[in-house]
Enzyme design. Structure first.
Site, PDB file in Angstrom:
ATOM      1  N   ASP A   1      41.078 -19.129 -49.107  1.00  0.00           N
ATOM      2  CA  ASP A   1      41.534 -18.629 -50.465  1.00  0.00           C
ATOM      3  C   ASP A   1      43.275 -18.671 -50.453  1.00  0.00           C
ATOM      4  OD1 ASP A   1      39.407 -18.446 -52.166  1.00  0.00           O
ATOM      5  OD2 ASP A   1      38.908 -16.375 -51.426  1.00  0.00           O
TER       6      ASP A   1
ATOM      7  N   ASP B   1      34.627 -22.746 -55.837  1.00  0.00           N
ATOM      8  CA  ASP B   1      36.042 -22.149 -55.854  1.00  0.00           C
ATOM      9  C   ASP B   1      37.189 -22.867 -54.906  1.00  0.00           C
ATOM     10  OD1 ASP B   1      33.767 -20.526 -56.004  1.00  0.00           O
ATOM     11  OD2 ASP B   1      35.073 -18.657 -56.403  1.00  0.00           O
TER      12      ASP B   1
END
Length: 382
Positions: A111, A169
């Site tokens: 991330d 994602d």
């Protein structure tokens, strides 16, 4: 002749007045957003942490640099600075960007694009200062350690029983790698981003371009062995924010590569989303929830979708701009945009974090606010 000139002058003056009135209305709207977020910023001022959401008992949930949402506060303040011109927001943006500095060395997460690029990327874009650029490049170095040449993907998670899990994602973190190659001249970052995008396109999407949330790969053969969900309703359902991540991800991949297959993918994903939106254009948390319409909306998915559609429309046609406008209009209504002094200072109401885990359901989320502000900036700059 004189009468004709007079009529033209009146028309020009009228148009000018309308333009001035519209500009003032927009500026007043930005000021209201600024006033609301000032409440959030002041109540959550902390030397190392940023507000992610609200806890079930009504308190702020603050997170440090290791949390995947840590970059959104700094990024939101950079957008507010650009929208309002208020130097105070620049100061707050810098303060909150620096809170994520240590993330640049993390190799335990995929991330880093969210954590670093949403903060430092906006800082560099806005100021041009190389100290921000250098952090992004180091974060890119850390991120590519998670790439595996056999699976041709960046690994998402290191927990649970999967062999090599990759979630949709992860498409959002590729933008930072494209940036790193442009800035350094080294193609390795871009090459990895392209391989990841291609493998995801091949395995994450069904025929109608709805998306699985998670694909697990065999580490020996590199083949997909499981296709399932972690945050959606079912393995075969379409989780709304996951759809938005895919739309945004392939739109930016087209921007960075001009590869037609990415634009084709973005258009098909967009059309799938738009065909499943309710009348007010704000998606339910999962498009296949049998409880629709008596289930939760997800403003975060709507904000990501709107931001992506504004960009997609630049490469295609006005259809997607019109849809982005409709979503933003709804998000800016009283139903979704909090009144000043409510919602603990967060902008948007009615987002869903992780429904299956009973986490952050119908709560404000800092990334919903971030992509809402990004969409507003893209709308302004269109």
């Amino acid at each position: 002749m004189i009468k004709a000139i007079f009529i033209i002058l009146i028309a020009v003056l009228f148009a000018s007045c309308n333009s001035s009135k519209e500009k003032n209305t927009t500026e007043n709207f930005y000021d209201k957003l600024s006033e609301q977020m000032s409440i959030l910023e002041k109540k959550t001022a902390n030397p190392t942490k940023v507000p992610r959401t609200i806890t079930p008992d009504g308190e702020y949930r603050l997170v440090g640099y290791t949390d995947w949402t840590s970059g959104f506060s700094g990024g939101s303040y950079w957008y507010l600075y650009e929208l309002t011109g208020d130097e105070n927001w620049k100061e707050k943006a810098i303060e909150n960007t620096l809170k994520t500095d240590s993330a640049k060395y993390m190799t335990s997460t995929h991330d880093l694009g969210f954590m670093v690029y949403c903060s430092y990327g906006n800082a560099y874009r806005t100021t041009g200062e190389n100290k921000y650029r250098d952090v992004i490049i180091q974060a890119s170095e850390s991120l590519i350690t998670r790439f595996d040449p056999v699976t041709e993907c960046i690994r998402s998670w290191d927990f649970n029983k999967w062999q090599y899990p990759v979630i949709i994602d992860n498409m959002m973190n590729l933008e930072m790698l494209f940036f790193a190659s442009k800035e350094t001249g080294d193609p390795k970052y871009k090459d990895i981003a392209i391989k990841h995008a291609n493998k995801t396109l091949a395995n994450h999407f069904r025929e109608d371009m709805s998306s699985y949330h998670l694909v697990d790969y065999d580490t020996i053969t590199g083949q997909a062995i499981k296709k399932q969900t972690h945050q959606g309703l079912r393995d075969d359902s379409s989780w709304a924010r996951g759809q938005a991540w895919g739309l945004y991800g392939y739109t930016l991949c087209y921007r960075e590569t001009k590869d037609q297959k990415y634009l084709d993918a973005a258009v098909k994903i967009a059309d799938y989303i738009l065909s499943n939106l309710p009348e007010d254009r704000i998606s339910y948390w999962d498009y296949n929830d049998p409880k629709i319409p008596n289930t939760y909306r997800d403003a975060s998915a709507a904000a990501v979708t709107a931001s992506a559609l504004y960009e997609l429309s630049k490469y295609t046609n006005d259809k997607y701009f019109v849809q982005a406008e409709a979503i933003i209009k709804s998000l800016s209504s009283d139903k979704y945009l909090a009144a000043i002094g409510t919602n603990k200072g967060f902008l948007l109401k009615h987002s869903v974090g992780n429904y299956p885990a009973n986490s952050e359901i119908d709560f404000p989320l800092n990334y919903a606010d971030y992509y809402y502000l990004e969409a507003l900036k893209r709308k302004r700059d269109y």
